[in-house]
Design a protein around this motif. Structure first.
Motif, PDB file in Angstrom:
ATOM      1  N   TYR A 103       0.818  -1.220   0.000  1.00 38.14           N
ATOM      2  CA  TYR A 103       0.000   0.000   0.000  1.00 38.14           C
ATOM      3  C   TYR A 103       0.850   1.268   0.000  1.00 38.14           C
ATOM      4  O   TYR A 103       0.341   2.354  -0.210  1.00 38.14           O
ATOM      5  CB  TYR A 103      -0.917   0.019   1.226  1.00 38.14           C
ATOM      6  N   SER A 104       2.152   1.115   0.309  1.00 32.70           N
ATOM      7  CA  SER A 104       2.986   2.327   0.423  1.00 32.70           C
ATOM      8  C   SER A 104       3.544   2.748  -0.929  1.00 32.70           C
ATOM      9  O   SER A 104       4.103   3.833  -1.055  1.00 32.70           O
ATOM     10  CB  SER A 104       4.135   2.071   1.395  1.00 32.70           C
ATOM     11  N   ILE A 105       3.453   1.874  -1.938  1.00 30.76           N
ATOM     12  CA  ILE A 105       4.101   2.244  -3.192  1.00 30.76           C
ATOM     13  C   ILE A 105       3.089   2.871  -4.167  1.00 30.76           C
ATOM     14  O   ILE A 105       1.904   2.544  -4.097  1.00 30.76           O
ATOM     15  CB  ILE A 105       4.826   1.049  -3.848  1.00 30.76           C
ATOM     16  N   PRO A 106       3.543   3.780  -5.025  1.00 29.45           N
ATOM     17  CA  PRO A 106       4.919   4.254  -5.148  1.00 29.45           C
ATOM     18  C   PRO A 106       5.280   5.260  -4.054  1.00 29.45           C
ATOM     19  O   PRO A 106       4.460   6.076  -3.670  1.00 29.45           O
ATOM     20  CB  PRO A 106       4.942   4.927  -6.527  1.00 29.45           C
ATOM     21  N   SER A 107       6.551   5.178  -3.603  1.00 27.23           N
ATOM     22  CA  SER A 107       7.029   6.126  -2.596  1.00 27.23           C
ATOM     23  C   SER A 107       7.201   7.510  -3.224  1.00 27.23           C
ATOM     24  O   SER A 107       7.215   7.644  -4.450  1.00 27.23           O
ATOM     25  CB  SER A 107       8.372   5.663  -2.049  1.00 27.23           C
ATOM     26  N   LEU A 108       7.390   8.511  -2.378  1.00 28.56           N
ATOM     27  CA  LEU A 108       7.604   9.867  -2.912  1.00 28.56           C
ATOM     28  C   LEU A 108       8.867   9.921  -3.763  1.00 28.56           C
ATOM     29  O   LEU A 108       8.908  10.578  -4.805  1.00 28.56           O
ATOM     30  CB  LEU A 108       7.678  10.875  -1.762  1.00 28.56           C
ATOM     31  N   GLY A 109       9.909   9.196  -3.308  1.00 36.17           N
ATOM     32  CA  GLY A 109      11.159   9.153  -4.081  1.00 36.17           C
ATOM     33  C   GLY A 109      10.937   8.521  -5.448  1.00 36.17           C
ATOM     34  O   GLY A 109      11.474   8.984  -6.457  1.00 36.17           O
ATOM     35  N   ALA A 110      10.134   7.464  -5.475  1.00 35.62           N
ATOM     36  CA  ALA A 110       9.872   6.780  -6.750  1.00 35.62           C
ATOM     37  C   ALA A 110       9.108   7.712  -7.696  1.00 35.62           C
ATOM     38  O   ALA A 110       9.348   7.710  -8.906  1.00 35.62           O
ATOM     39  CB  ALA A 110       9.091   5.497  -6.513  1.00 35.62           C
ATOM     40  N   ILE A 111       8.217   8.515  -7.149  1.00 37.71           N
ATOM     41  CA  ILE A 111       7.452   9.445  -8.000  1.00 37.71           C
ATOM     42  C   ILE A 111       8.384  10.540  -8.529  1.00 37.71           C
ATOM     43  O   ILE A 111       8.363  10.877  -9.711  1.00 37.71           O
ATOM     44  CB  ILE A 111       6.285  10.074  -7.213  1.00 37.71           C
ATOM     45  N   ARG A 112       9.228  11.049  -7.626  1.00 40.25           N
ATOM     46  CA  ARG A 112      10.153  12.116  -8.031  1.00 40.25           C
ATOM     47  C   ARG A 112      11.038  11.610  -9.176  1.00 40.25           C
ATOM     48  O   ARG A 112      11.214  12.271 -10.202  1.00 40.25           O
ATOM     49  CB  ARG A 112      11.001  12.524  -6.815  1.00 40.25           C
ATOM     50  N   LYS A 113      11.581  10.412  -9.005  1.00 37.59           N
ATOM     51  CA  LYS A 113      12.441   9.844 -10.044  1.00 37.59           C
ATOM     52  C   LYS A 113      11.627   9.499 -11.286  1.00 37.59           C
ATOM     53  O   LYS A 113      12.094   9.669 -12.409  1.00 37.59           O
ATOM     54  CB  LYS A 113      13.092   8.577  -9.524  1.00 37.59           C
ATOM     55  N   GLY A 114      10.393   9.012 -11.050  1.00 36.72           N
ATOM     56  CA  GLY A 114       9.529   8.627 -12.162  1.00 36.72           C
ATOM     57  C   GLY A 114       9.280   9.807 -13.095  1.00 36.72           C
ATOM     58  O   GLY A 114       9.240   9.650 -14.313  1.00 36.72           O
ATOM     59  N   GLU A 115       9.130  10.984 -12.511  1.00 33.33           N
ATOM     60  CA  GLU A 115       8.875  12.171 -13.346  1.00 33.33           C
ATOM     61  C   GLU A 115      10.030  12.402 -14.311  1.00 33.33           C
ATOM     62  O   GLU A 115       9.833  12.669 -15.494  1.00 33.33           O
ATOM     63  CB  GLU A 115       8.667  13.405 -12.460  1.00 33.33           C
ATOM     64  N   ALA A 116      11.252  12.274 -13.795  1.00 34.46           N
ATOM     65  CA  ALA A 116      12.425  12.499 -14.650  1.00 34.46           C
ATOM     66  C   ALA A 116      12.526  11.412 -15.722  1.00 34.46           C
ATOM     67  O   ALA A 116      12.868  11.695 -16.883  1.00 34.46           O
ATOM     68  CB  ALA A 116      13.687  12.526 -13.788  1.00 34.46           C
ATOM     69  N   VAL A 117      12.215  10.169 -15.355  1.00 37.14           N
ATOM     70  CA  VAL A 117      12.339   9.067 -16.312  1.00 37.14           C
ATOM     71  C   VAL A 117      11.295   9.214 -17.427  1.00 37.14           C
ATOM     72  O   VAL A 117      11.604   9.083 -18.613  1.00 37.14           O
ATOM     73  CB  VAL A 117      12.155   7.700 -15.609  1.00 37.14           C
ATOM     74  N   VAL A 118      10.064   9.505 -17.026  1.00 38.47           N
ATOM     75  CA  VAL A 118       8.990   9.647 -18.011  1.00 38.47           C
ATOM     76  C   VAL A 118       9.297  10.809 -18.953  1.00 38.47           C
ATOM     77  O   VAL A 118       9.142  10.699 -20.174  1.00 38.47           O
ATOM     78  CB  VAL A 118       7.641   9.830 -17.285  1.00 38.47           C
ATOM     79  N   ALA A 119       9.785  11.911 -18.389  1.00 34.24           N
ATOM     80  CA  ALA A 119      10.120  13.060 -19.244  1.00 34.24           C
ATOM     81  C   ALA A 119      11.211  12.662 -20.243  1.00 34.24           C
ATOM     82  O   ALA A 119      11.129  12.980 -21.432  1.00 34.24           O
ATOM     83  CB  ALA A 119      10.578  14.240 -18.385  1.00 34.24           C
ATOM     84  N   ALA A 120      12.227  11.926 -19.769  1.00 29.83           N
ATOM     85  CA  ALA A 120      13.331  11.538 -20.660  1.00 29.83           C
ATOM     86  C   ALA A 120      12.842  10.561 -21.736  1.00 29.83           C
ATOM     87  O   ALA A 120      13.232  10.664 -22.903  1.00 29.83           O
ATOM     88  CB  ALA A 120      14.468  10.910 -19.851  1.00 29.83           C
ATOM     89  N   LEU A 121      11.981   9.628 -21.351  1.00 26.57           N
ATOM     90  CA  LEU A 121      11.465   8.643 -22.317  1.00 26.57           C
ATOM     91  C   LEU A 121      10.657   9.346 -23.407  1.00 26.57           C
ATOM     92  O   LEU A 121      10.849   9.106 -24.606  1.00 26.57           O
ATOM     93  CB  LEU A 121      10.598   7.612 -21.581  1.00 26.57           C
ATOM     94  N   LEU A 122       9.776  10.255 -22.993  1.00 29.43           N
ATOM     95  CA  LEU A 122       8.931  10.932 -23.984  1.00 29.43           C
ATOM     96  C   LEU A 122       9.757  11.893 -24.845  1.00 29.43           C
ATOM     97  O   LEU A 122       9.526  12.015 -26.046  1.00 29.43           O
ATOM     98  CB  LEU A 122       7.779  11.660 -23.288  1.00 29.43           C
ATOM     99  N   ARG A 123      10.755  12.530 -24.227  1.00 28.15           N
ATOM    100  CA  ARG A 123      11.620  13.437 -24.987  1.00 28.15           C
ATOM    101  C   ARG A 123      12.337  12.647 -26.086  1.00 28.15           C
ATOM    102  O   ARG A 123      12.403  13.065 -27.244  1.00 28.15           O
ATOM    103  CB  ARG A 123      12.639  14.067 -24.033  1.00 28.15           C
ATOM    104  N   ARG A 124      12.866  11.499 -25.703  1.00 27.15           N
ATOM    105  CA  ARG A 124      13.618  10.691 -26.672  1.00 27.15           C
ATOM    106  C   ARG A 124      12.707  10.224 -27.815  1.00 27.15           C
ATOM    107  O   ARG A 124      13.062  10.305 -28.992  1.00 27.15           O
ATOM    108  CB  ARG A 124      14.240   9.495 -25.949  1.00 27.15           C
ATOM    109  N   SER A 125      11.519   9.738 -27.441  1.00 27.21           N
ATOM    110  CA  SER A 125      10.620   9.230 -28.465  1.00 27.21           C
ATOM    111  C   SER A 125      10.156  10.362 -29.387  1.00 27.21           C
ATOM    112  O   SER A 125      10.085  10.197 -30.609  1.00 27.21           O
ATOM    113  CB  SER A 125       9.443   8.542 -27.781  1.00 27.21           C
TER     114      SER A 125
END
Ligand code: BEZ
Ligand code: MG
Length: 561
Positions: free
Chosen positions: A175-197
């Motif tokens: 129930y604790s996931i995603p953690s705040l850290g995972a969301i913070r990192k997720g934002e950067a990863v999603v932005a990089a993935l969409l930028r690349r595509s």
């Protein structure tokens, strides 16, 4: 003759080459196998450097490269890293006493000692944890029925609190996931993935086929889940007990891009461990599908409406989470490929769907939904999986090609074209997106063809040769499922392990069985059209294979004894 290029083109080429060399040089790779109960200090400074690269706000520790960059102003990455390395070496040489290292950073990079000392305190705990191994002792205590203290399961760079090993590994509260850290990192990863595509195709992908695994989401406290939610343009909502049970829709103005449609293939382990996340992901897809937004800004709604117009129900056309039938695990694509049990590549994608077409969420409990999954896969532009550990990469185990490769093959047949395939690398402080071909090249150069890697393996004798053979077979698995392996990779593998007579002699004397499999795999790569070397090379491979078969046969009848 070399083509004419401008000075700028040349400089940019040399710069990219330099970046790639740096990337390979700095990549953490496992050296050899873990030996139960033994301490591995082969690259303790490298490990500490990787750990020091992350901000850890949860314990008030800043990243060393970040502190140095702040103290010095903009600098080349190489310069920052050289300073980090020097400081860490000083710290290790001083027996984990931080005084000289902290002074050094204050003097050369204007880093406040009180900040760097916090980093060194963390690194000191890590170095201490690395130097102790209580695995054998803990096993014996467990066998006696004694208490074993618990410890988190994670990647050491992501969460150094996993040390010391030899504790009773626990997962996370689902129930604790995603953690705040995972969301913070997720934002950067999603932005990089969409930028690349976006950069490569000139438009956003409408549908991404994504793989989610259980262990990975334990290790990262739900980075994969966070990424999936963010792609759809929602964020987790916590209830009064701080449990993630629902989502909030991120308004389009804040999102600043379209909501991406997804097809989620989750492993059996994920399905079992994260039932609550499955429900949340499913709820998110339905919520987004029902929003009153323009098609070009909400691809989920666009696709669902399209299917509804063709007569499908909203419930069916908004189904996005698929896994194995309850009680079943894996795609079996790995076995099909390594046992050579297929003629046409389509059979691989068919098997993937057959195994993974069970829908979950909204109380579906895994009902077989083959048509829904095929429909969803037919729209996929891009397939993707998150990589979160230096210890397990895409050629180390057969599971990446069975999942990401299997899904890619299934998409290719149903959409009529090969999707782009990407992997993220959230091991670095700045997440990186790589195409599958780039990742295969990087893994090949830093592991399979890297003397540091294979000599580390060969120290383990029989199992080490088997590991080398596994890497070759896993590489072959990417050819079979995606075609993402350059031919030079097979040339180099053949040259390194089979055509080099001294190396061949070493391998066959240690483990003739794995050596035979390796030679046979290369011959199979040629037979299946993944690799076309000179006829002379093929003759040599066949000669070696014949010799190995004789050797093994004679060993079997005792004629060698
Ligand atoms: C998982 O953690 O979900 C997983 C582990 C190994 C293979 C496939 C999936
Ligand atoms: Mg295996």
């Amino acid at each position: 003759m070399l083509p004419e290029i401008s000075a700028e083109e040349r400089d940019s080429y040399v710069f990219r080459l330099y970046e790639q060399l740096l990337e390979m040089e700095q990549r953490l790779i496992p050296i050899g196998l873990h030996v139960f109960g033994e301490v591995d200090q082969s690259d303790a400074a490298g490990m500490l450097q990787a750990i020091a690269a992350f901000d850890r706000p949860e314990i008030g520790v800043r990243s060393l490269p970040g502190l140095i960059a702040e103290g010095l102003g903009p600098r080349e990455r190489e310069e920052l890293e050289a300073l980090v390395r020097e400081a860490i070496e000083l710290f290790v040489a001083d027996g984990l006493v931080p005084d000289h290292a902290a002074e050094f950073l204050a003097r050369t990079a204007n880093v406040a000692e009180q900040e760097s000392r916090k980093v060194f305190a963390l690194l000191g705990r890590v170095a201490d944890g690395l130097s102790r191994n209580q695995e054998v002792d803990a096993l014996i205590r467990a066998l006696r029925g004694e208490y074993i203290e618990p410890g988190p399961g994670a990647d050491i760079v992501q969460n150094p609190e996993i040390l010391p090993t030899g504790r009773n590994t626990h997962a996370v509260n689902p129930y604790s996931i995603p953690s705040l850290g995972a969301i913070r990192k997720g934002e950067a990863v999603v932005a990089a993935l969409l930028r690349r595509s976006l950069a490569e195709r000139g438009r956003y992908p409408e549908t991404i086929g994504m793989v989610l695994w259980g262990m990975d989401n334990i290790k990262t406290q739900g980075e994969g889940v966070a990424q999936a939610l963010l792609l759809m343009g929602v964020e987790p909502r916590r209830d009064a007990l701080n449990r993630v049970t629902d989502v909030n829709v991120i308004p389009l103005e804040r999102l600043g891009r379209p909501r991406i449609d997804l097809v989620l293939t989750v492993s059996g382990i994920f399905r079992d461990l994260f039932g609550t996340s499955v429900e949340v992901l499913d709820k998110a897809a339905r919520r987004v599908a029902a929003l009153d937004e323009p098609d070009e800004l909400n691809f989920i709604r666009k696709h669902v409406r399209h299917e509804q117009l063709a007569g499908a129900s909203f419930e069916d056309s908004a189904t996005r989470v698929f896994s194995n039938a309850p009680g079943n695990y894996g795609t079996n694509v790995n076995f099909m490929v390594s046992d050579g049990q297929w003629q046409r590549a389509e059979e691989i994608g068919d098997l993937f769907i057959k195994r993974k077409c069970f829908a979950f969420g909204r109380g579906l409990d895994g009902s077989r939904s083959r048509e829904l999954m095929e429909q969803a896969l037919s729209r996929v532009d891009l397939t993707y999986q998150n990589i979160d550990s230096a210890e397990v990469g895409i050629t180390d185990v057969d599971h990446y090609f069975e999942y990401l490769g299997g899904m890619t093959q299934a998409v290719e047949v149903r959409s009529g074209r090969r999707p782009d395939v990407y992997l993220s690398d959230t091991l670095l402080a700045e997440p990186r997106i790589r195409s599958l071909s780039e990742m295969v090249r990087l893994e090949t150069r830093t592991k399979t063809l890297n003397p540091k890697w294979y000599e580390g393996m060969l120290k383990h004798g029989f199992s080490g040769v088997a590991e080398i053979e596994h890497h070759v077979t896993n590489t072959f698995g990417w050819s079979a499922t995606t075609g993402a392996v350059d031919e030079w990779i097979y040339d180099e593998i053949a040259g390194r392990y089979i055509l080099d007579s001294a190396m061949l002699q070493r391998l066959r004397s240690i483990n003739p069985y794995a050596t035979r499999s390796l030679a046979a795999r290369l011959i199979e790569a040629n037979g299946r059209g993944f690799w076309a070397p000179d006829a002379e090379v093929m003759d040599q491979l066949h000669g070696v294979l014949g010799g190995l078969e004789d050797q093994i046969e004679h060993a079997g009848t005792g004629a060698n004894q």
